[in-house]
Every structure is written in structure tokens, then in C-alpha cells.
Design an enzyme around this catalytic site. Structure first.
Site, PDB file in Angstrom:
ATOM      1  CB  SER A 133      -1.967   3.207  -4.125  1.00  7.17           C
ATOM      2  OG  SER A 133      -2.464   4.350  -3.466  1.00  7.17           O
TER       3      SER A 133
ATOM      4  NE  ARG B  20      -4.668   7.488   5.189  1.00  6.32           N
ATOM      5  CZ  ARG B  20      -4.565   6.946   3.973  1.00  6.32           C
ATOM      6  NH1 ARG B  20      -4.884   7.666   2.892  1.00  6.32           N
ATOM      7  NH2 ARG B  20      -4.148   5.708   3.821  1.00  6.32           N
TER       8      ARG B  20
ATOM      9  CG  ASP C 175      -1.640   1.259   1.441  1.00  2.05           C
ATOM     10  OD1 ASP C 175      -2.462   1.591   0.570  1.00  2.05           O
ATOM     11  OD2 ASP C 175      -1.396   1.941   2.462  1.00  2.05           O
ATOM     12  CB  ALA C 176       0.928   4.283  -1.902  1.00  5.71           C
ATOM     13  CE1 TYR C 177       0.386   9.771  -1.007  1.00  8.42           C
ATOM     14  CE2 TYR C 177      -0.515   8.015  -2.367  1.00  8.42           C
ATOM     15  CZ  TYR C 177       0.150   9.220  -2.248  1.00  8.42           C
ATOM     16  OH  TYR C 177       0.587   9.851  -3.384  1.00  8.42           O
TER      17      TYR C 177
END
Length: 236
Positions: free
Chosen positions: A121, A45, A9-11
């Protein structure tokens, strides 16, 4: 079945989603709100994820950059910070989020172990490419996969299915790494060898799958997975 590749996963996993608010708070002119940057980053977020889930369930897809912007708009209003210049600065910084300190060395070690590495992502391709390039991790990443190919957000199974379609491997051959508990659980339920990076020390989510491993950050990932490969991404 051997794990042949690892997908991140990225963020929140590779990229520090608090980085934009933290940097903006340290700049001149931010004194009035600087002590609230942690809350601002967390609210942003949370809304970002909530809006992605709601859109997925409602069948009302929008790319993640749009979701990111409207989530920020909500957050700034909630925090009493409806300032167009601050909004633009935070969005500009989001395109250049830093990776967590251990990420470059971790990726280098994973490549040395012989694993194929990819990113999967919710984010739109321009966001992902900008982040990867800005962070200097392009040499370590073999593929960057965006949910825009299927136009539905995680944890829809269609997103996880993209990995097998791209690489021609079965779910048990795929290691999946995420800092989002719901993401790691959903990937485990899909059949991936899931690893949860529990950066916040949160309880395990009560969902339909359970990650095979839990780490506090990514430092120990190469040590954990070394036993899964022989230098060619094959198990020993």
C-alpha cells in the site's frame, strides 16, 4: 510459472474508503452536510491519489498520512465545510476504516488454499497497522508492506519490486489484487498476475498493462484462484 502468493492493495480494495464520511454523516450534528457524504468521500479520495501521483513525479515525497490530511483540507474547503471538529472526526475515522463485507471470509478461504497473503500500500505503516488491527484481519495477513520503504508512491516500479525482495519470488509468481484500474494495469505491466476488482463498473484503463482477470468484488476471488494452487500455493 505458478502463483505462490497474493498481494492486496489496501484502501478501496480491502478497506472501504467511503467508510469515514459515511459514519460521520450518520452521527448527530451532521444534518447540514449528511446528504453530501458520497461526494465528499469521492473528492477526498480523488485528491488523495492526485497528490500522491504529483509528488511521485515531482520527487517531493511526503508520507500518505500527510497527503490524506491535505487532501481532506482541500475537499472540505471545496464543499464549504471548513470545520475543524469535522476535519478531526473524519481523520479519526479514517484510522479505523471498515473492510468490505466479503473481505474476512475471502481472506480465510485464501489462507485455506495455502497461499501467502500480503498487503502492499501507499499508506504509512501506522495507518496500515491501525487499519489491519481495527478490521480484525491480522491472522490472515503474513506481511504488510508500505511504500515508505522506498519513499515513492505507486505505480512506480520500485514499489512493486518490494514484493519480490521481501518474499524472494519472481513477478509471475505473484498475484496482485487491486480495485484501482491504474494500479492493476501497472502491476500487470511489471509482470504480476494482476486481478482488477472493478467495484464501480468502470471501463478498463488504457495503460501499459492489462490485468489477467476482472471481478466486481472479492467474493469470487478464492474460486478464481483455486485452480492456481494445490493447497500449498503451487499450481496444479
Amino acid at each position: 510459472m505458478a502463483v505462490r502468493l497474493f498481494v492486496f492493495d489496501a484502501y478501496g480494495t480491502l478497506f472501504d474508503v467511503g467508510g469515514a464520511a459515511r459514519q460521520a454523516a450518520a452521527e448527530p450534528g451532521a444534518e447540514a452536510w449528511a446528504d453530501r457524504w458520497v461526494a465528499l468521500a469521492a473528492q477526498w479520495r480523488r485528491k488523495q491519489l492526485e497528490y500522491s501521483w504529483i509528488r511521485a513525479v515531482a520527487g517531493a515525497h511526503a508520507d500518505f498520512w500527510q497527503v490524506t490530511q491535505v487532501a481532506l483540507d482541500w475537499t472540505l474547503e471545496a464543499e464549504g465545510l471548513a470545520d475543524p471538529q469535522l476535519r478531526q472526526r473524519l481523520l479519526d475515522l479514517y484510522y479505523e476504516l471498515p473492510v468490505f463485507p466479503e473481505v474476512p471470509e475471502m481472506l480465510r478461504q485464501m489462507k485455506e488454499l495455502g497461499f501467502t497473503l500480503a498487503i502492499l500500500s501507499n499508506d504509512s505503516p501506522p495507518m496500515l497497522q491501525a487499519a489491519v488491527v481495527s478490521a480484525g484481519i491480522t491472522p490472515f495477513v503474513d506481511a504488510v508492506l508500505s511504500i515508505e520503504e522506498v519513499e515513492v508512491f505507486k505505480p512506480d516500479p520500485a514499489v512493486y519490486a518490494m514484493v519480490g525482495a521481501c518474499f524472494g519470488v519472481a513477478p509471475p509468481e505473484i498475484g496482485f489484487v487491486s480495485s484501482n484500474g491504474w494500479d492493476a494495469c501497472s502491476a500487470a505491466a511489471f509482470g504480476f498476475h494482476a486481478i482488477w476488482v472493478n467495484r464501480e463498473g468502470a471501463p478498463m484503463d488504457r495503460l501499459q498493462g492489462r490485468p489477467a482477470h476482472e471481478l466486481s468484488d472479492l467474493h469470487a476471488l478464492p474460486i478464481l484462484v483455486a485452480g492456481m494452487g494445490d493447497g500449498n500455493g503451487r499450481s496444479r
